[in-house]
Design a protein around this motif. Structure first.
Motif, PDB file in Angstrom:
ATOM      1  N   GLU A 522       0.805  -1.208   0.000  1.00 48.97           N
ATOM      2  CA  GLU A 522       0.000   0.000   0.000  1.00 48.97           C
ATOM      3  C   GLU A 522       0.846   1.271   0.000  1.00 48.97           C
ATOM      4  N   LYS A 523       2.137   1.150   0.304  1.00 50.53           N
ATOM      5  CA  LYS A 523       3.001   2.325   0.287  1.00 50.53           C
ATOM      6  C   LYS A 523       3.573   2.525  -1.116  1.00 50.53           C
ATOM      7  N   GLU A 524       2.681   2.622  -2.085  1.00 52.47           N
ATOM      8  CA  GLU A 524       3.085   2.651  -3.490  1.00 52.47           C
ATOM      9  C   GLU A 524       3.904   3.891  -3.819  1.00 52.47           C
ATOM     10  N   GLU A 525       3.504   5.025  -3.294  1.00 48.55           N
ATOM     11  CA  GLU A 525       4.198   6.271  -3.601  1.00 48.55           C
ATOM     12  C   GLU A 525       5.637   6.242  -3.072  1.00 48.55           C
ATOM     13  N   LYS A 526       5.798   5.723  -1.859  1.00 49.33           N
ATOM     14  CA  LYS A 526       7.141   5.639  -1.283  1.00 49.33           C
ATOM     15  C   LYS A 526       7.999   4.657  -2.065  1.00 49.33           C
ATOM     16  N   LEU A 527       7.416   3.547  -2.479  1.00 48.74           N
ATOM     17  CA  LEU A 527       8.143   2.563  -3.273  1.00 48.74           C
ATOM     18  C   LEU A 527       8.589   3.164  -4.595  1.00 48.74           C
ATOM     19  N   GLN A 528       7.706   3.930  -5.232  1.00 50.72           N
ATOM     20  CA  GLN A 528       8.050   4.560  -6.506  1.00 50.72           C
ATOM     21  C   GLN A 528       9.240   5.499  -6.351  1.00 50.72           C
ATOM     22  N   LYS A 529       9.252   6.287  -5.277  1.00 48.06           N
ATOM     23  CA  LYS A 529      10.356   7.219  -5.060  1.00 48.06           C
ATOM     24  C   LYS A 529      11.671   6.479  -4.844  1.00 48.06           C
ATOM     25  N   LEU A 530      11.612   5.381  -4.079  1.00 51.71           N
ATOM     26  CA  LEU A 530      12.834   4.615  -3.837  1.00 51.71           C
ATOM     27  C   LEU A 530      13.362   3.983  -5.121  1.00 51.71           C
ATOM     28  N   LEU A 531      12.462   3.419  -5.925  1.00 51.02           N
ATOM     29  CA  LEU A 531      12.896   2.795  -7.175  1.00 51.02           C
ATOM     30  C   LEU A 531      13.445   3.834  -8.147  1.00 51.02           C
ATOM     31  N   LEU A 532      12.840   5.013  -8.178  1.00 53.56           N
ATOM     32  CA  LEU A 532      13.362   6.084  -9.038  1.00 53.56           C
ATOM     33  C   LEU A 532      14.747   6.527  -8.567  1.00 53.56           C
ATOM     34  N   SER A 533      14.942   6.596  -7.257  1.00 55.67           N
ATOM     35  CA  SER A 533      16.247   6.972  -6.720  1.00 55.67           C
ATOM     36  C   SER A 533      17.298   5.931  -7.082  1.00 55.67           C
ATOM     37  N   MET A 534      16.942   4.657  -6.984  1.00 55.76           N
ATOM     38  CA  MET A 534      17.867   3.600  -7.373  1.00 55.76           C
ATOM     39  C   MET A 534      18.162   3.649  -8.865  1.00 55.76           C
ATOM     40  N   SER A 535      17.130   3.865  -9.667  1.00 58.31           N
ATOM     41  CA  SER A 535      17.302   3.923 -11.121  1.00 58.31           C
ATOM     42  C   SER A 535      18.191   5.084 -11.521  1.00 58.31           C
ATOM     43  N   GLU A 536      18.065   6.194 -10.810  1.00 59.00           N
ATOM     44  CA  GLU A 536      18.892   7.368 -11.086  1.00 59.00           C
ATOM     45  C   GLU A 536      20.374   7.028 -10.929  1.00 59.00           C
ATOM     46  N   LYS A 537      20.698   6.253  -9.890  1.00 58.11           N
ATOM     47  CA  LYS A 537      22.098   5.899  -9.646  1.00 58.11           C
ATOM     48  C   LYS A 537      22.616   4.880 -10.668  1.00 58.11           C
ATOM     49  N   LEU A 538      21.741   3.980 -11.118  1.00 56.17           N
ATOM     50  CA  LEU A 538      22.167   2.913 -12.025  1.00 56.17           C
ATOM     51  C   LEU A 538      22.129   3.307 -13.493  1.00 56.17           C
ATOM     52  N   ALA A 539      21.403   4.365 -13.801  1.00 56.43           N
ATOM     53  CA  ALA A 539      21.149   4.710 -15.207  1.00 56.43           C
ATOM     54  C   ALA A 539      22.416   5.172 -15.920  1.00 56.43           C
ATOM     55  N   LEU A 540      22.377   5.030 -17.224  1.00 54.14           N
ATOM     56  CA  LEU A 540      23.440   5.499 -18.101  1.00 54.14           C
ATOM     57  C   LEU A 540      23.647   6.991 -17.907  1.00 54.14           C
ATOM     58  N   LYS A 541      24.880   7.417 -17.737  1.00 53.57           N
ATOM     59  CA  LYS A 541      25.156   8.821 -17.459  1.00 53.57           C
ATOM     60  C   LYS A 541      25.306   9.628 -18.752  1.00 53.57           C
ATOM     61  N   HIS A 542      24.985  10.920 -18.641  1.00 51.79           N
ATOM     62  CA  HIS A 542      25.287  11.829 -19.740  1.00 51.79           C
ATOM     63  C   HIS A 542      26.799  11.892 -19.949  1.00 51.79           C
ATOM     64  N   GLY A 543      27.212  11.957 -21.198  1.00 46.39           N
ATOM     65  CA  GLY A 543      28.636  11.970 -21.504  1.00 46.39           C
ATOM     66  C   GLY A 543      29.193  10.598 -21.811  1.00 46.39           C
ATOM     67  N   LYS A 544      28.380   9.556 -21.637  1.00 50.85           N
ATOM     68  CA  LYS A 544      28.831   8.201 -21.933  1.00 50.85           C
ATOM     69  C   LYS A 544      28.791   7.980 -23.443  1.00 50.85           C
ATOM     70  N   VAL A 545      29.912   7.590 -24.021  1.00 52.44           N
ATOM     71  CA  VAL A 545      29.979   7.342 -25.465  1.00 52.44           C
ATOM     72  C   VAL A 545      29.392   5.968 -25.765  1.00 52.44           C
ATOM     73  N   LEU A 546      28.481   5.909 -26.718  1.00 52.30           N
ATOM     74  CA  LEU A 546      27.823   4.658 -27.084  1.00 52.30           C
ATOM     75  C   LEU A 546      28.168   4.292 -28.521  1.00 52.30           C
ATOM     76  N   ASN A 547      28.335   2.996 -28.757  1.00 54.38           N
ATOM     77  CA  ASN A 547      28.499   2.581 -30.141  1.00 54.38           C
ATOM     78  C   ASN A 547      27.126   2.369 -30.772  1.00 54.38           C
ATOM     79  N   LYS A 548      27.093   2.052 -32.053  1.00 56.90           N
ATOM     80  CA  LYS A 548      25.823   1.983 -32.786  1.00 56.90           C
ATOM     81  C   LYS A 548      24.899   0.902 -32.226  1.00 56.90           C
ATOM     82  N   GLU A 549      25.471  -0.253 -31.892  1.00 55.03           N
ATOM     83  CA  GLU A 549      24.650  -1.333 -31.368  1.00 55.03           C
ATOM     84  C   GLU A 549      24.020  -0.944 -30.037  1.00 55.03           C
ATOM     85  N   GLU A 550      24.788  -0.244 -29.190  1.00 53.82           N
ATOM     86  CA  GLU A 550      24.261   0.181 -27.902  1.00 53.82           C
ATOM     87  C   GLU A 550      23.137   1.189 -28.066  1.00 53.82           C
TER      88      GLU A 550
END
Length: 586
Positions: A522-550
């Motif tokens: 039932e604490k859906e809003e709190k769960l969403q904030k925690l998952l977004l915070s975790m995703s922010e840390k794990l996500a691909l950063k700006h400035g990361k060079v990607l090849n075509k396949e990536e």
């Protein structure tokens, strides 16, 4: 219906419901009895989270044969003899209910010997029924084994939680007492493995032995002494914070207690110094007149009533502010320097020319190296299929048929540009990656995070509650790119972290993960904030060079999502530029 007098066994089983509600309650009662017996060394042995065995061995004063049998009787105690004694309590236990309650719902073996005796006494008891009393050859002190807890009340046994949860409560209880009595040596064995081995130490050394060296350098001394209360202990520097209040400890006359009112006094002292939703760590001991408190208002004796709580609140707040203020001032000023000197400004007539160095071979238009460690799996060359994507004016919709491909490339190492037949997509690569990871965490899919091996393991000691949760979720953490290994001293060696994430940030990520895993639905809003915070840390950063396949994989994973163009907090991920957009713009 007539009134019946309950048999002693039934009365004790009812009393046990108040005194013993889980294995940790037994650990608490036995440890307190050992402390009251004057023990300088206490060992606790646990098997099967306390269901199968709870054993406590101490070197206290021990008991003679008569006391070995009397201690299991209801309201049998050596701590008080009259009502007035309740107002001058200095011992841990006093009501005489613990052993009688434990014996009513378990099989108990007791061996005890006093120092001036050649032999000790062994008592075997089951469901308050004494099976045998024998002479035993044993060491000075007491060795008590509580086996098959709740064996005769299976309904109570069925209400126990998982082994990990029950073990976490046992560890928390053990540490609450170990932190109160740093002048006693404690050891804890879980399923044959020594988890803690704490020698007699100073208060700060005891904290460091439990929580690690990081605490040693991040604790501030706090001390005040007035007629009503003596305050002594430690609060954390602003660099040492936690996402929960698990590491906030109060002790009153060496008894652990919970008090949100006093905790607010400490937290208020940090106002404006800590990030939002983070909490300080503290270990604070209060010494008060026993007549000014009531420790008998709750069965577990962790809630205590104070006569002068408002005065104590003010003292705690002032002491914490003083310690924080002194630390802030000393960190900004270096009093070892006798004088300050500044370089003289150049003379007006002095022709000052800065030196400039440059590399003749540098080519700003050279193509950057491709990143081979992007989090998505590699593709076989020349075998790339794309999901057809069509657009409406208001949203981006995924089609089921695999039909066509489109040109795409990275722009400014920050955005993905996808060229379609009648429109152009500008995709924020960080937010796209964040959206993908968020949805995989939400649906408990493998987020496919590639980890980086650390040159040297990073050792860290989590809170006792978090430790048990981490052990339970260690494989899921590996799916997030975090590899860690549990050591005999109850700490962890972190050997790998997600790419571009430091070991310190990985620790914060681990704590967030174990907390969100135990949130109620039932604490859906709190769960969403925690998952977004975790995703922010794990996500691909700006400035990361990607090849075509990536680049192609990122786009393909993004458009598999139910809502690729928006994050759950309504952050925009995609900008679509089509004919309508251009006509409106121009």
């Amino acid at each position: 219906m007539g009134i019946n007098i309950l048999p002693p066994i039934v009365a004790n089983q009812i009393a046990a419901g108040e005194v013993v509600n889980r294995p940790a309650s037994v650990v608490k009662e036995l440890m307190e009895n050992a402390i009251d017996a004057g023990a300088s060394s206490i060992s606790v042995v646990i098997q099967d989270a306390g269901r199968q065995l709870i054993e406590l061995i101490d070197n206290g004063c021990g008991m003679n044969e008569e006391d070995c049998t009397k201690c299991f009787l209801p309201h049998a105690t050596s701590k008080i003899s009259k009502a007035e004694d309740l107002h001058n309590l200095t011992t841990m236990g006093f009501r005489g209910e613990a052993l009688a309650s434990i014996a009513a719902i378990a099989q108990v073996e007791l061996r005890s010997k006093q120092e001036n005796e050649d032999l000790g006494t062994e008592v075997l008891i089951e469901g308050n029924d004494i099976k045998s009393i024998n002479i035993a050859n044993c060491k000075k002190g007491t060795d008590i084994k509580v086996k098959n807890l709740f064996f005769n009340v299976p309904a109570r046994r069925n209400f126990l939680k998982s082994n990990q949860i029950e073990t976490s409560h046992i560890i928390a209880t053990f540490l609450n007492i170990a932190l109160s009595y740093n002048d006693i040596a404690f050891s804890l064995y879980l399923d044959g493995k020594q988890t803690y081995n704490l020698y007699k130490a100073t208060p700060k050394k005891r904290i460091t032995d439990i929580y690690g060296e990081n605490f040693n350098k991040n604790l501030l001394n706090i001390e005040e002494d007035i007629d009503i209360v003596k305050v002594k202990g430690f609060i954390s520097k602003v660099d040492l914070t936690r996402k929960s209040k698990n590491e906030q400890y109060f002790f009153v006359n060496n008894r652990f207690m919970k008090n949100s009112y006093f905790a607010n006094a400490i937290e208020r002292a940090y106002q404006g110094l800590l990030p939002e939703k983070t909490y300080p760590v503290f270990f604070i001991s209060l010494t008060v007149d026993p007549q000014s408190i009531d420790v008998n208002i709750h069965p577990t004796k962790t809630e205590i009533k104070f006569l002068d709580d408002k005065v104590i609140y003010s003292v705690l707040y002032a002491a914490a502010r003083k310690a924080l203020g002194q630390n802030t001032l000393s960190s900004q000023l270096n009093f070892s320097e006798k004088s300050l000197s500044f370089p003289a400004s150049p003379n007006r007539n002095f022709d000052y020319k800065p030196k400039i160095s440059y590399n003749n071979s540098f080519n700003p238009f050279a193509q950057g190296l491709a990143n081979e460690n992007f989090y998505t799996p590699s593709l076989e060359q020349n075998i790339i299929t794309q999901t057809e994507i069509s657009f409406s004016r208001d949203s981006i919709v995924k089609e089921d048929k695999i039909k066509t491909t489109f040109e795409s490339f990275q722009f400014l190492n920050k955005y993905i540009v996808a060229c379609m037949q009648d429109s152009i997509l500008l995709i924020d690569q960080h937010k796209a990656s964040k959206n993908i990871i968020y949805n995989k965490l939400l649906t408990k899919q493998n987020a496919e995070i590639i980890s980086q091996k650390l040159l040297l393991p990073y050792n860290h000691r989590f809170s006792p509650n978090d430790t048990c949760k981490i052990l339970e979720k260690i494989e899921e953490l590996r799916d997030l790119g975090i590899e860690l290994y549990y050591k005999d001293d109850a700490s962890f060696d972190i050997t790998a972290t997600p790419s571009d994430i430091s070991a310190e940030n990985a620790i914060e990520l681990i704590e967030e993960f174990v907390h969100c895993e135990h949130l109620e639905i039932e604490k859906e809003e709190k769960l969403q904030k925690l998952l977004l915070s975790m995703s922010e840390k794990l996500a691909l950063k700006h400035g990361k060079v990607l090849n075509k396949e990536e680049v192609i994989h990122l786009i393909a994973d993004l458009f598999k999502l139910p809502q690729p163009e928006l994050l759950p907090n309504n952050e925009k991920v995609i900008l679509k530029v089509d004919a309508d957009f251009l006509e409106n713009y121009f």
